[in-house]
Design a protein around this motif. Structure first.
Motif, PDB file in Angstrom:
ATOM      1  N   VAL A  29      -2.500   8.603   1.802  1.00 23.29           N
ATOM      2  CA  VAL A  29      -2.499   9.815   0.990  1.00 23.29           C
ATOM      3  C   VAL A  29      -1.081  10.357   0.888  1.00 23.29           C
ATOM      4  N   ASP A  30      -0.323  10.303   1.973  1.00 17.63           N
ATOM      5  CA  ASP A  30       1.072  10.718   1.919  1.00 17.63           C
ATOM      6  C   ASP A  30       1.845   9.859   0.930  1.00 17.63           C
ATOM      7  N   LEU A  31       1.609   8.564   0.935  1.00 21.30           N
ATOM      8  CA  LEU A  31       2.271   7.664   0.003  1.00 21.30           C
ATOM      9  C   LEU A  31       1.931   8.038  -1.431  1.00 21.30           C
ATOM     10  N   ARG A  32       0.694   8.399  -1.674  1.00 23.13           N
ATOM     11  CA  ARG A  32       0.270   8.796  -3.023  1.00 23.13           C
ATOM     12  C   ARG A  32       1.021  10.041  -3.484  1.00 23.13           C
ATOM     13  N   CYS A  33       1.319  10.962  -2.565  1.00 23.16           N
ATOM     14  CA  CYS A  33       2.061  12.171  -2.937  1.00 23.16           C
ATOM     15  C   CYS A  33       3.452  11.833  -3.453  1.00 23.16           C
ATOM     16  N   PHE A  34       4.036  10.757  -2.963  1.00 17.57           N
ATOM     17  CA  PHE A  34       5.359  10.347  -3.428  1.00 17.57           C
ATOM     18  C   PHE A  34       5.261   9.501  -4.695  1.00 17.57           C
ATOM     19  N   LEU A  35       4.273   8.609  -4.760  1.00 12.94           N
ATOM     20  CA  LEU A  35       4.154   7.725  -5.923  1.00 12.94           C
ATOM     21  C   LEU A  35       3.658   8.439  -7.169  1.00 12.94           C
ATOM     22  N   ILE A  36       3.078   9.622  -7.010  1.00 11.46           N
ATOM     23  CA  ILE A  36       2.593  10.359  -8.181  1.00 11.46           C
ATOM     24  C   ILE A  36       3.765  10.796  -9.067  1.00 11.46           C
ATOM     25  N   LEU A  37       4.968  10.813  -8.501  1.00  4.80           N
ATOM     26  CA  LEU A  37       6.146  11.209  -9.258  1.00  4.80           C
ATOM     27  C   LEU A  37       6.663  10.098 -10.169  1.00  4.80           C
ATOM     28  N   VAL A  38       6.141   8.873 -10.013  1.00  6.72           N
ATOM     29  CA  VAL A  38       6.549   7.751 -10.860  1.00  6.72           C
ATOM     30  C   VAL A  38       5.730   7.813 -12.150  1.00  6.72           C
ATOM     31  N   ALA A  39       6.409   7.875 -13.274  1.00  9.67           N
ATOM     32  CA  ALA A  39       5.733   8.014 -14.569  1.00  9.67           C
ATOM     33  C   ALA A  39       4.995   6.732 -14.941  1.00  9.67           C
ATOM     34  N   ASP A  40       3.835   6.902 -15.579  1.00 11.05           N
ATOM     35  CA  ASP A  40       3.045   5.774 -16.071  1.00 11.05           C
ATOM     36  C   ASP A  40       3.596   5.373 -17.441  1.00 11.05           C
ATOM     37  N   PRO A  41       4.155   4.160 -17.563  1.00 14.54           N
ATOM     38  CA  PRO A  41       4.761   3.760 -18.830  1.00 14.54           C
ATOM     39  C   PRO A  41       3.758   3.276 -19.874  1.00 14.54           C
ATOM     40  N   ARG A  42       2.487   3.198 -19.513  1.00 14.50           N
ATOM     41  CA  ARG A  42       1.485   2.633 -20.419  1.00 14.50           C
ATOM     42  C   ARG A  42       0.998   3.670 -21.422  1.00 14.50           C
ATOM     43  N   ASP A  43       0.467   3.179 -22.536  1.00 13.63           N
ATOM     44  CA  ASP A  43      -0.148   4.038 -23.532  1.00 13.63           C
ATOM     45  C   ASP A  43      -1.447   4.588 -22.942  1.00 13.63           C
ATOM     46  N   ALA A  44      -1.763   5.826 -23.231  1.00 10.79           N
ATOM     47  CA  ALA A  44      -2.934   6.478 -22.633  1.00 10.79           C
ATOM     48  C   ALA A  44      -4.264   5.902 -23.118  1.00 10.79           C
ATOM     49  N   ARG A  45      -4.241   5.202 -24.242  1.00 14.87           N
ATOM     50  CA  ARG A  45      -5.489   4.665 -24.784  1.00 14.87           C
ATOM     51  C   ARG A  45      -5.938   3.412 -24.032  1.00 14.87           C
ATOM     52  N   GLY A  46      -7.173   3.382 -23.654  1.00 17.07           N
ATOM     53  CA  GLY A  46      -7.771   2.185 -23.086  1.00 17.07           C
ATOM     54  C   GLY A  46      -7.397   1.869 -21.650  1.00 17.07           C
ATOM     55  N   LEU A  47      -6.932   2.849 -20.895  1.00 15.44           N
ATOM     56  CA  LEU A  47      -6.581   2.599 -19.501  1.00 15.44           C
ATOM     57  C   LEU A  47      -7.839   2.559 -18.644  1.00 15.44           C
ATOM     58  N   LEU A  52      -1.419   5.339 -10.507  1.00 13.17           N
ATOM     59  CA  LEU A  52      -1.214   5.707  -9.113  1.00 13.17           C
ATOM     60  C   LEU A  52      -1.961   4.755  -8.182  1.00 13.17           C
ATOM     61  N   ALA A  53      -3.201   4.418  -8.517  1.00  9.21           N
ATOM     62  CA  ALA A  53      -3.972   3.492  -7.686  1.00  9.21           C
ATOM     63  C   ALA A  53      -3.347   2.096  -7.702  1.00  9.21           C
ATOM     64  N   LEU A  54      -2.889   1.661  -8.866  1.00  4.31           N
ATOM     65  CA  LEU A  54      -2.259   0.338  -8.961  1.00  4.31           C
ATOM     66  C   LEU A  54      -0.964   0.282  -8.165  1.00  4.31           C
ATOM     67  N   LEU A  55      -0.155   1.340  -8.246  1.00  7.88           N
ATOM     68  CA  LEU A  55       1.104   1.363  -7.497  1.00  7.88           C
ATOM     69  C   LEU A  55       0.851   1.428  -5.993  1.00  7.88           C
ATOM     70  N   CYS A  56      -0.115   2.244  -5.575  1.00  8.15           N
ATOM     71  CA  CYS A  56      -0.458   2.310  -4.145  1.00  8.15           C
ATOM     72  C   CYS A  56      -0.926   0.947  -3.641  1.00  8.15           C
ATOM     73  N   ALA A  57      -1.730   0.273  -4.427  1.00 10.46           N
ATOM     74  CA  ALA A  57      -2.220  -1.045  -4.028  1.00 10.46           C
ATOM     75  C   ALA A  57      -1.077  -2.050  -3.955  1.00 10.46           C
ATOM     76  N   ALA A  58      -0.169  -2.014  -4.917  1.00  9.07           N
ATOM     77  CA  ALA A  58       0.957  -2.950  -4.921  1.00  9.07           C
ATOM     78  C   ALA A  58       1.887  -2.705  -3.732  1.00  9.07           C
ATOM     79  N   VAL A  59       2.186  -1.443  -3.453  1.00  9.81           N
ATOM     80  CA  VAL A  59       3.051  -1.116  -2.319  1.00  9.81           C
ATOM     81  C   VAL A  59       2.361  -1.513  -1.008  1.00  9.81           C
ATOM     82  N   SER A  60       1.079  -1.239  -0.889  1.00  9.51           N
ATOM     83  CA  SER A  60       0.339  -1.621   0.314  1.00  9.51           C
ATOM     84  C   SER A  60       0.340  -3.128   0.505  1.00  9.51           C
ATOM     85  N   ALA A  61       0.193  -3.862  -0.587  1.00  9.76           N
ATOM     86  CA  ALA A  61       0.208  -5.324  -0.497  1.00  9.76           C
ATOM     87  C   ALA A  61       1.570  -5.829  -0.033  1.00  9.76           C
ATOM     88  N   VAL A  62       2.641  -5.250  -0.563  1.00  9.96           N
ATOM     89  CA  VAL A  62       3.984  -5.675  -0.150  1.00  9.96           C
ATOM     90  C   VAL A  62       4.219  -5.344   1.317  1.00  9.96           C
TER      91      VAL A  62
END
Length: 172
Positions: A29-47, A52-62
């Motif tokens: 949850v602490d990690l999510r508080c920091f990663l929420i500041l990273v902007a989502d570059p994707r178009d809002a349609r069809g997400l 945030l969940a994808l970035l948390c998962a990627a960082v956790s995997a690394v």
């Protein structure tokens, strides 16, 4: 046979705790508080999956030694449902399970996300988890806080014993 990497990531785990004392959901949850500041570059349609969940998962995997985009995708696919919930993946109302993204979805997001913003967010998270150094009273110069993420030492740093100084993980 693939070549070995010269800069393994496991020392980042040492910054976050030992293998016998794994990360808890409050750490994520602490990690999510920091990663929420990273902007989502994707178009809002069809997400389907929040960035945030994808970035948390990627960082956790690394942080668990995934060294390629394929390994990150496999880690997310193999993650238990409760871990996916902590990372921020929503439950599908029809199946009651948390669907996982395809590895290509994670790859596309990581290719498009602002690398400097992601680096700053992860660095700030590691800085927040590191205790500030105790300044000896006899020393007049300010003490720098050093965090090693890749297992290397800071060039030119020597301790009183003449050995290279290595950053020590915080006591959790």
């Amino acid at each position: 046979m693939p070549a070995r990497t010269s800069s393994p990531i496991p020392s980042a785990l040492e910054q976050l705790g030992s293998l016998t004392d794994p990360l808890t959901s409050s750490d994520v949850v602490d990690l999510r508080c920091f990663l929420i500041l990273v902007a989502d570059p994707r178009d809002a349609r069809g997400l389907r999956y929040p960035a945030l969940a994808l970035l948390c998962a990627a960082v956790s995997a690394v942080l668990t030694v995934a060294r390629s985009l394929i390994a990150i995708g496999e880690w997310i696919t193999d993650a238990p449902q409760h871990v996916l919930g902590v990372l921020g993946f929503a439950v599908d109302p029809l199946t009651g399970l948390r669907p996982v993204p395809h590895a290509a979805t994670v790859r596309r997001l990581l290719q498009r996300v602002d690398g400097d913003a992601l680096d700053a967010a992860i660095s700030a998270y590691l800085q927040a988890r590191t205790l500030p150094p105790i300044k000896p009273e006899a020393q007049e110069a300010p003490v720098r806080r050093v965090i090693t993420v890749d297992g290397k030492v800071v060039r030119g740093s020597r301790g009183s014993d003449g050995e290279a100084d290595r950053a020590k993980p915080p006591e959790c």
